[in-house]
Write an enzyme that holds these catalytic residues in place. Structure first.
Site, PDB file in Angstrom:
ATOM      1  N   LYS A  51       0.718  -1.402  -0.104  1.00 58.39           N
ATOM      2  CA  LYS A  51       0.071  -0.090  -0.118  1.00 58.39           C
ATOM      3  C   LYS A  51       0.800   1.234   0.030  1.00 58.39           C
ATOM      4  O   LYS A  51       0.635   2.074  -0.852  1.00 58.39           O
ATOM      5  CB  LYS A  51      -1.087  -0.059   1.055  1.00 58.39           C
ATOM      6  N   GLN A  95      -4.753  -2.044   9.527  1.00 63.30           N
ATOM      7  CA  GLN A  95      -4.353  -3.236   9.088  1.00 63.30           C
ATOM      8  C   GLN A  95      -5.022  -4.346   9.898  1.00 63.30           C
ATOM      9  O   GLN A  95      -4.666  -4.687  11.173  1.00 63.30           O
ATOM     10  CB  GLN A  95      -3.005  -3.621   8.706  1.00 63.30           C
ATOM     11  N   ASP A 118     -11.634   2.214   4.407  1.00 63.77           N
ATOM     12  CA  ASP A 118     -11.762   0.844   4.274  1.00 63.77           C
ATOM     13  C   ASP A 118     -13.166   0.644   4.568  1.00 63.77           C
ATOM     14  O   ASP A 118     -13.484  -0.645   4.314  1.00 63.77           O
ATOM     15  CB  ASP A 118     -10.933   0.155   5.321  1.00 63.77           C
TER      16      ASP A 118
END
Ligand code: NAD
Length: 292
Positions: A51, A95, A118
């Site tokens: 990322k 994450q 997200d």
């Protein structure tokens, strides 16, 4: 059989990202993404590294925060608070999975919904359920939908069967497919671990999506001739014949079903290529949507 590869479709998303970044730059704005990694799980580290690398390539401002697994819930929440208050940051991604002693739901709820790229904050999940396009859609289901759209596969009125009901993938993709937006209006069935007669259910699909997490779980008996198969699964299995000793496979037994499908995504090289592309696109949109 048509192979639906992720790379060319992810590249289309990146092309649009670059145009948007240029336009924002002319307005004196630079989208910024913060990724928070707790602990040293190698797979999570690799995802976070990819990322960060993609942000650099595109010219996004990128902040990587790495903390040891022993971090307390309060310390992690305070990092989120700081990122929420940081004007250079438009998107925040924590994450997952987090170490067991941390409450991931509380962490997700702490993220400012306007920075929740997200798409897992209850506010954004509700927007998706309400067909409100101003929310953020989780990256993997959003990526699956984009693959179908870009491949010219119209799901409207078709029967989509999603196997898996996680919020991260299955349930969200079902909402997207039944939603009223572009790439929606399908008739959707969600199957899961308690579903009876799974092959009967999956055989009735025009479009079958596998988001289960069990290598090669769906085989010949699950797939109807002429259907489209989207394999979200990413599973590492032993492969002593390879230099690495392991390889990635999907939730679908690709070799067993490929010849009967109208179209199918490979693993690796399929849906997996889309997730980071959609994250970049969501971060840019978060920047565009910020007032001022
Ligand atoms: P999860 O474990 O949260 O959910 C799995 C789902 O599968 C559950 O809802 C469960 O009901 C269902 N299931 C389990 N056993 C079943 C059975 N015997 N019959 C029918 N359904 C069954 O997993 P997840 O986070 O949704 O991920 C699913 C897969 O997608 C995993 O392989 C994961 O690695 C992969 N994934 C890929 C990406 C990507 O970028 N491509 C992103 C996220 C997840």
């Amino acid at each position: 059989m048509k192979l639906i590869e992720g790379k060319p479709i992810a590249d289309l998303v990146y092309e649009k990202c670059l145009q948007d970044i240029e336009r924002l730059k002319a307005e004196g704005k630079q989208p910024g993404l913060a990724v928070v990694l707790i602990g040293d799980d190698p797979a999570s580290k690799a995802y976070v590294g990819s990322k960060d690398k993609k942000c650099q390539e595109l010219g996004l401002h990128s902040v990587k925060i790495e903390k040891p697994a022993e971090i307390t819930q309060e310390e992690l929440l305070s990092i989120i608070d700081d990122l929420n208050a940081d004007d250079a940051i438009h998107g925040i991604l924590v994450q997952m999975p987090l170490p067991k002693h941390l409450d991931s739901e509380e962490v997700i709820k702490r993220i400012d919904p306007a920075k929740d790229v997200d798409g897992l904050h209850p506010y954004n999940v509700a927007k998706l359920a309400m067909d409100d396009p101003t929310g953020f859609v989780p990256c993997t289901p959003g990526g699956c939908q984009r693959m179908l759209i870009e491949s010219g596969i119209d799901v409207e009125g078709k029967h989509v069967v999603v196997v898996g009901r996680s919020l991260l993938v299955g349930k969200t993709l079902a909402l997207l497919m039944m939603g009223k937006g572009e790439g929606g209006n399908a008739t959707v069935t969600v199957a899961h671990s308690r579903t009876r007669n799974l092959p009967e259910v999956t055989q009735s699909a025009d479009i079958l999506v596998a988001a289960i997490g069990i290598p090669h779980f769906l085989g010949d008996e699950h797939v109807r001739d002429g259907s489209v198969v989207i394999d979200v699964g990413i599973n590492r299995i032993d492969a002593p014949e390879t230099a690495k000793g392991s390889r990635l496979v999907g939730d679908v037994d690709f070799d067993a079903v490929k010849d009967k499908c109208e179209a199918i995504t490979p693993v690796p090289g399929g849906v997996g290529r889309m997730t980071i592309a959609m994250l970049m696109a969501n971060t840019i949109r978060a920047c565009e949507m910020r007032e001022g």
